[in-house]
Design a protein around this motif. Structure first.
Motif: not given
Ligand code: SF4
Length: 339
Positions: A184-212
Motif C-alpha cells: 500500500r501507499r498514499d498519494i497526495p491528491f496534487g500528485e495523483f493526476h499528471r500534466l500531459a508533458g511528453d506522455r499525454p497517454d499517462e493520466d496519473n501516477t499509478l504504477r502497474r498493477g496498482e488500484i485505488v
C-alpha cells in the motif's frame, strides 16, 4: 467491439494479480466511462476484471475527525452522506454539479478520478491523438479547441481533466490510498493526476498493477466558507468549461487564514497552486484581494484560439467563487451556464 475475457475479482489481491498478469486488462467498477470508451473503439482491453463486488464501499470516520471514502462508494452516496455535507460541503456541491442522477448512482469514487478526457478527437479513432495513440499528433492544436486547456498544456496534448469531484478533492488536499504488487501507499491528491508533458497517454501516477482503494480527507476549518462554481454550455449534464473550488478559513477580522483554490476544465489535471495560495495568507477577504488572486493564478494562462474566452471567464469565475465562499457559499448544486 473486440472480444475480451471477463472475470470477477473477489479480493483486492485478485484484482492486482489480474492486472499484473495482463497489461491490457482493465478494471470495471461503475463502467460509466469504460463502456463508452469500448463502444467508441478507443480502448480494446483483452480482459475485463470486475471489481464492483470488492469490500471498498464504506465511508468510515477516522480518529482525527476525518473521513475515509472507499473507492467503490457511489458518487451519490458521497454527495448525500450527512458527514460529507456537514464537513466537506465543497465536495458534495462539486459531485452534484457533475453528470446526472442516474450516472452518479453508479459512478464510483475511484472511477471518477480515473475517467478519461472528453476531448472530441480522443473519442474519434480516425483522428490523430497523442493520448489515444502516442506519436500520431494532436488534432486539437490548430483544430477545434473550445473545451481545451489554458494552463500547463504541452505541445503534445492540450486536453483537460473532466472530473468535478477531483477539483474539490484537490482543494481539500485529499490523500489517494492505493494498493499494488509492492503493497500500500498514499498519494497526495496534487500528485495523483499528471500534466500531459511528453506522455499525454499517462493520466496519473499509478504504477502497474496498482488500484485505488480509498480517498482520505483530513478534518478542516474551511467548511463554513466554501463554494463550487461550475460554468458550462448547458445548465445541466455538461462538462465544465471552467470550474472553481474555493474555500477559506477566515479570522475574526475578516482576514484569510487558509486559502484553498482549485480549477477544473482548464488543465490536464485539477489545477491548484499552493505557493500562490500562501501569498494571500493574512490578506483581507475583499474584492481587491480576490481580483489579485485571480490575476496571480492565471498569470501563465495561454489560449489556443478557440478557447481564448476561457481566460477572462476563469478570472471572473475565480472572483465570484471566492466572493461566494467568503460570504458563506451558495446552496449545494447551484451552477451557472455560459450564455
Ligand atoms: Fe488527443 Fe490530447 Fe490532442 Fe485531444 S488534446 S487530440 S486528447 S492529444
Amino acid at each position: 467491439m473486440n472480444p475480451f475475457s471477463y472475470t470477477r475479482a473477489d479480493t483486492v489481491h485478485d484484482a492486482i494479480a489480474a492486472l499484473m498478469s495482463d497489461p491490457e486488462a482493465k478494471l470495471l467498477a461503475g463502467g460509466t466511462n469504460l463502456v463508452d470508451l469500448m463502444k467508441y473503439d478507443v480502448v480494446h482491453p483483452s480482459a475485463i476484471v470486475d471489481i464492483s463486488h470488492l469490500p471498498l464501499n464504506e465511508i468510515e470516520d477516522l480518529p482525527d475527525a476525518g473521513l475515509r471514502i472507499g473507492a467503490l462508494v457511489s458518487n451519490s452516496a458521497v454527495a448525500y452522506d450527512p458527514r460529507v455535507r456537514r464537513n466537506y460541503p465543497l465536495l458534495s456541491s462539486a459531485i452534484l454539479a457533475g453528470a446526472s442522477p442516474q450516472l452518479r448512482n453508479v459512478a464510483t469514487t475511484g472511477g471518477n478520478l480515473l475517467q478519461r478526457t472528453r476531448c472530441y478527437y480522443f473519442y474519434d479513432p480516425s483522428a490523430p491523438c497523442n493520448k489515444r495513440e502516442p506519436g500520431t499528433g494532436c488534432s486539437a492544436i490548430g483544430g477545434v479547441n473550445r473545451i481545451h486547456a489554458i494552463l500547463g498544456a504541452s505541445d503534445k496534448c492540450i486536453a483537460v481533466h473532466p472530473s468535478d469531484m477531483s477539483v474539490a478533492l484537490a482543494a481539500l488536499a485529499a490523500i489517494v490510498e492505493v494498493e499494488g504488487p509492492l503493497g500500500r501507499r498514499d498519494i497526495p491528491f496534487g500528485e495523483f493526476h499528471r500534466l500531459a508533458g511528453d506522455r499525454p497517454d499517462e493520466d496519473n501516477t499509478l504504477r502497474r498493477g496498482e488500484i485505488v482503494t480509498a480517498i482520505r480527507l483530513d478534518s478542516n476549518h474551511v467548511a463554513g466558507h466554501s463554494s463550487y462554481l461550475k460554468l458550462r454550455d448547458r445548465l445541466s449534464y455538461a462538462f465544465a468549461l471552467v470550474s472553481v473550488a474555493a474555500a477559506m478559513e477566515l479570522a475574526g477580522d475578516g482576514r484569510i487564514v487558509d486559502l484553498r483554490l482549485a480549477l477544473g476544465g482548464v488543465a490536464h489535471k485539477p489545477w491548484r497552486d499552493t505557493l500562490a495560495e500562501a501569498e494571500f495568507a493574512g490578506a483581507s477577504a475583499d474584492e481587491a484581494t480576490f481580483q489579485a488572486i485571480a490575476d496571480r493564478l492565471l498569470a501563465g494562462a495561454e489560449g489556443q484560439g478557440g478557447n481564448d474566452f476561457k481566460i477572462p471567464l476563469a478570472r471572473r469565475a475565480i472572483v465570484r467563487a471566492l466572493r461566494q465562499a467568503a460570504s458563506g457559499g451558495p446552496e449545494d448544486g447551484i451552477v451557472k451556464a455560459v450564455q
